[in-house]
Design an enzyme around this catalytic site. Sequence first.
Site, mmCIF file in Angstrom:
data_model
loop_
_atom_site.group_PDB
_atom_site.id
_atom_site.type_symbol
_atom_site.label_atom_id
_atom_site.label_comp_id
_atom_site.label_asym_id
_atom_site.label_seq_id
_atom_site.Cartn_x
_atom_site.Cartn_y
_atom_site.Cartn_z
ATOM 1 N N GLY A 101 50.096 5.767 -1.175
ATOM 2 C CA GLY A 101 49.855 7.200 -1.037
ATOM 3 C C GLY A 101 49.053 7.519 0.215
ATOM 4 O O GLY A 101 49.315 8.518 0.899
ATOM 5 N N THR A 102 48.101 6.680 0.531
ATOM 6 C CA THR A 102 47.270 6.888 1.712
ATOM 7 C C THR A 102 48.132 6.920 2.978
ATOM 8 O O THR A 102 48.011 7.827 3.812
ATOM 9 C CB THR A 102 46.214 5.763 1.822
ATOM 10 O OG1 THR A 102 45.410 5.768 0.635
ATOM 11 C CG2 THR A 102 45.335 5.927 3.041
ATOM 12 N N GLN A 109 48.944 12.537 -8.088
ATOM 13 C CA GLN A 109 48.534 12.587 -9.507
ATOM 14 C C GLN A 109 49.543 13.287 -10.410
ATOM 15 O O GLN A 109 49.315 13.400 -11.610
ATOM 16 C CB GLN A 109 47.173 13.300 -9.630
ATOM 17 C CG GLN A 109 45.994 12.473 -9.168
ATOM 18 C CD GLN A 109 45.807 11.193 -9.977
ATOM 19 O OE1 GLN A 109 46.248 11.084 -11.122
ATOM 20 N NE2 GLN A 109 45.159 10.206 -9.385
ATOM 21 N N SER A 145 52.486 7.909 -4.918
ATOM 22 C CA SER A 145 52.086 6.504 -4.906
ATOM 23 C C SER A 145 52.547 5.868 -6.209
ATOM 24 O O SER A 145 52.263 6.380 -7.292
ATOM 25 C CB SER A 145 50.558 6.408 -4.785
ATOM 26 O OG SER A 145 50.173 5.062 -4.948
ATOM 27 N N HIS A 194 51.725 3.216 -7.891
ATOM 28 C CA HIS A 194 50.816 2.631 -8.891
ATOM 29 C C HIS A 194 50.123 3.676 -9.761
ATOM 30 O O HIS A 194 49.434 3.334 -10.721
ATOM 31 C CB HIS A 194 49.811 1.667 -8.244
ATOM 32 C CG HIS A 194 48.666 2.287 -7.516
ATOM 33 N ND1 HIS A 194 47.438 2.488 -8.098
ATOM 34 C CD2 HIS A 194 48.545 2.732 -6.242
ATOM 35 C CE1 HIS A 194 46.608 3.022 -7.202
ATOM 36 N NE2 HIS A 194 47.251 3.182 -6.079
ATOM 37 N N THR A 214 59.654 -4.531 6.998
ATOM 38 C CA THR A 214 60.648 -4.913 5.989
ATOM 39 C C THR A 214 60.290 -4.295 4.639
ATOM 40 O O THR A 214 59.130 -4.330 4.228
ATOM 41 C CB THR A 214 60.710 -6.452 5.884
ATOM 42 O OG1 THR A 214 61.039 -6.965 7.174
ATOM 43 C CG2 THR A 214 61.759 -6.892 4.875
ATOM 44 N N CYS A 262 37.657 4.979 -5.157
ATOM 45 C CA CYS A 262 37.456 4.709 -3.739
ATOM 46 C C CYS A 262 36.038 5.011 -3.304
ATOM 47 O O CYS A 262 35.648 4.691 -2.193
ATOM 48 C CB CYS A 262 38.435 5.518 -2.914
ATOM 49 S SG CYS A 262 40.073 5.450 -3.602
HETATM 50 C C1 LIG Z 1 45.251 7.279 -5.684
HETATM 51 C C2 LIG Z 1 45.397 8.490 -4.842
HETATM 52 C C3 LIG Z 1 45.749 8.391 -3.487
HETATM 53 C C4 LIG Z 1 45.890 7.062 -2.782
HETATM 54 O O1 LIG Z 1 47.020 6.362 -3.163
HETATM 55 P P1 LIG Z 1 47.102 4.796 -2.737
HETATM 56 O O2 LIG Z 1 48.496 4.415 -3.077
HETATM 57 O O3 LIG Z 1 46.089 4.100 -3.561
HETATM 58 O O4 LIG Z 1 46.835 4.749 -1.285
HETATM 59 C C5 LIG Z 1 45.897 9.548 -2.774
HETATM 60 N N1 LIG Z 1 45.745 10.740 -3.332
HETATM 61 C C6 LIG Z 1 45.412 10.896 -4.631
HETATM 62 C C7 LIG Z 1 45.261 12.257 -5.208
HETATM 63 C C8 LIG Z 1 45.218 9.777 -5.431
HETATM 64 O O5 LIG Z 1 44.872 9.924 -6.705
#
Ligand SMILES: *Cc1c(COP(=O)(O)O)cnc(C)c1O
Length: 412
Positions: free
Chosen positions: A74-75, A180, A200, A202, A238, A326
């Site tokens: 997500g980052t 989220q 993201s 996960h 990749t 984080c």
């Molecule tokens: C967890 C999260 C991210 C970051 O996602 P990653 O895959 O861990 O980099 C970004 N934005 C929000 C709102 C999140 O909850």
Amino acid sequence: MEQQKVYYFDNNATTRVAPEVVDAMIPFLREFWGNPSSAYGFGAQVHGHVEAAREKVATLVGADPKEVVFTSCGTESNNSAIHSALVTTGKRHVITTKVEHSANINFGEHLQKMGFEVTYLPVESDGSLDLHVLEQSIRPDTAIVSAMYANNETGVIFPIEEVAAICRSKGVLCHTDAVQVPGKLPIDVKRLGVDFLSLSAHKLHAPKGVGMLYVKKRTRYTPYVIGGHQERGRRGGTESVANIVGFGRAAELALATLEDENTRVRALRDRLEGWILSNIPNTVRNGAKEPRLPNTANIAFDFVEAEAVLMLLDQVGICASSGSACTTGSLDPSHVLSAMGIVPMRARGSVRFSLGIYNTAEDVDYVLQHLPRIIQKLRDISPLSPEHPDNDRYDIEAARKKHEEEMASVKE
Ligand SMILES: *Cc1c(COP(=O)(O)O)cnc(C)c1O
């Protein structure tokens, strides 16, 4: 490694990989390990599965598969959207909000060091966004507005459809961090009208290390990770094939579990929150009750430190958090709660419980069985109390007034 039973209330930090997702991934670790860019059949067949996953992730957000770019997280998706907007427009101003994930807050600070200008929009005391303030802050040199769909700490939902409409009327690109949201609210990029949207894997029961950026058709885009021609030239590197396949399977599951999340999980959250607020004194909910994600409860326990609460919860196997994973370890109060004008002492006593589809009524009972004792124990030894001479650190009214004055000044 053996893992003892955990009572997991930290689904906004990461989620359990669904067994169905693991099953979908294993063939791509064991047998189908070819490079999807290879010309021979052994690689090309893998390519087909990456494209099938792309379709599933596209369906989750109502996009065309061609609009989906797989990233590492997500980052990266957030960073990429903002980076692209700055490069393709040549403009030097970015608007985001004070309550974003650190993926945006810290990228903004990085951009400022590089000479770009960043406006962090304030929020109301319930965590909501004032659209008028947003509109006022858009300038001729604004490249992009990046506002999150739902807040990871409070669950508060921003009106992204309206944010995007304002951006369109001003000719500014619009990005939303929707990390989220999957499995909790339906997502439809066409209805939202955004140019970019981040996910993201996960956070939706797929593995860590893969994300996606939706890039609207005909929106100009330049890659952030530069290398090979993967992702139709929009992201070098990749493909993380097994993770992408898992992401695809999780996208299907997220659509299938929307109903459970909005009925059963919502009821569990409401019972947990309601019970705490009415049975443990000196507790308040942080953030608006609605519109809010169905799984998130952020509760201030006055006169205790959240870090101590979390430690004692951990001793009985309960995982919760004091905001964002984080920022854990830093003693600063949450930047989200601070932006809402919550007095630092109260912010530092705030705990987030984020539920998910694997939580049961017994899990909630277990928390409610342990929590009152933990809070009482900490309050008994706490130097902070309503009677303590230092309790001006809890001057909630003063903090509220200061925040109100700040909001009034930006609205002028
Ligand atoms: C967890 C999260 C991210 C970051 O996602 P990653 O895959 O861990 O980099 C970004 N934005 C929000 C709102 C999140 O909850």
